[in-house]
Design an enzyme around this catalytic site. Sequence first.
Site, mmCIF file in Angstrom:
data_model
loop_
_atom_site.group_PDB
_atom_site.id
_atom_site.type_symbol
_atom_site.label_atom_id
_atom_site.label_comp_id
_atom_site.label_asym_id
_atom_site.label_seq_id
_atom_site.Cartn_x
_atom_site.Cartn_y
_atom_site.Cartn_z
ATOM 1 N N GLY A 1 -5.129 -9.031 3.279
ATOM 2 C CA GLY A 1 -5.799 -8.163 2.319
ATOM 3 C C GLY A 1 -5.091 -8.025 0.993
ATOM 4 N N ASN B 1 0.834 -1.201 0.000
ATOM 5 C CA ASN B 1 0.000 0.000 0.000
ATOM 6 C C ASN B 1 0.868 1.249 0.000
ATOM 7 O OD1 ASN B 1 -1.996 -1.845 0.152
ATOM 8 N ND2 ASN B 1 -2.506 -1.497 2.296
ATOM 9 N N HIS C 1 5.906 -0.566 -2.777
ATOM 10 C CA HIS C 1 5.389 0.044 -4.009
ATOM 11 C C HIS C 1 5.420 1.570 -3.971
ATOM 12 C CE1 HIS C 1 3.037 -3.861 -5.223
ATOM 13 N NE2 HIS C 1 4.339 -3.952 -5.417
ATOM 14 N N CYS D 1 11.524 13.332 -9.210
ATOM 15 C CA CYS D 1 11.714 13.910 -10.541
ATOM 16 C C CYS D 1 11.821 12.793 -11.575
ATOM 17 C CB CYS D 1 12.976 14.779 -10.564
ATOM 18 S SG CYS D 1 13.238 15.528 -12.188
#
Length: 259
Positions: free
Chosen positions: A202, A108, A125, A133
């Site tokens: 989950g 998440n 992630h 940038c």
Amino acid sequence: MFFSLLAKLKEMRPLAINDRTRVLVLTGAGVSAESGIPTFRDADGLWRSHRFEEVASPDGFHRDPQLVWQFYSERRQGLQSAEPNDGHKSLASLEARLGGRFLLVTQNVDGLHQRAGSKRVIEMHGSLLKSRCSGCDRAPFYDPALYPDTLPQCSECRAEGRDALLRPHIVWFGEGLDLALMTRVRNFMSDAGDQLIFLAVGTSGNVFPAALLVDDARAIGGHTILVNRDEAANATHFDQVIRGKSGEILPVLLALDET
Ligand code: OAD
């Protein structure tokens, strides 16, 4: 409801924590669903209404950066009203008990684990509230701003006379993970050996390498548990599967060995 869940979980005896146990938790979008953050592959998930190739890939950003920033601006806006739920909070309580014998690796990007009090968090992630940038290698920085109809420029590149767009600090499809972060996860696992409890919560088991961590955990003799509302793609790889909502299951499950 509470007492039948407690009886069922006690019968399964999923967690047996002693003073050598190390707990590695992997979370996915389902853990934040009860906080109002949409998941990806469920019936109302983000990848049902958006093409990930367009909004979550380097090619998509190259083709239409404004569409990508619209998508992530909506995600940032959605976070403004979201609060950690009981699932996040009970994982933070477990960490408070175990200290360095606990590690949380999350897919998440919403930061809700940290807001619930978790400290040992690896965001594999990336992070929704950070930008970086697309042209230079400045470090990712905190950036909660919304850019629905303007494209943000990198101020450091501009100061050197170059134009470069900022992009969300998210690992997109086709991009590699931060190897240093994944090494921390692997080291935690190998230090634990067969004292490892691997708890996935989950997550649909569709995205790699997260979906393979259960196999690594089993390979070193760890005990593996999945808490998920629906059937996950890799459910058969776990020793134990508990079906249900994480905000309901985790507070009971993680308090079990305290009773
Ligand atoms: P998915 O949307 O693929 O799966 C969410 C899982 O959570 C499903 O299996 C649901 O059954 C379960 N679920 C839903 N609500 C739940 C609840 N209240 N309690 C417990 N489980 C619940 O999300 P992920 O597996 O996290 O990557 O997806 C992995 C990655 O795919 C994401 O990090 C994202 C996406 O592409 C990036 O954007 C980089």
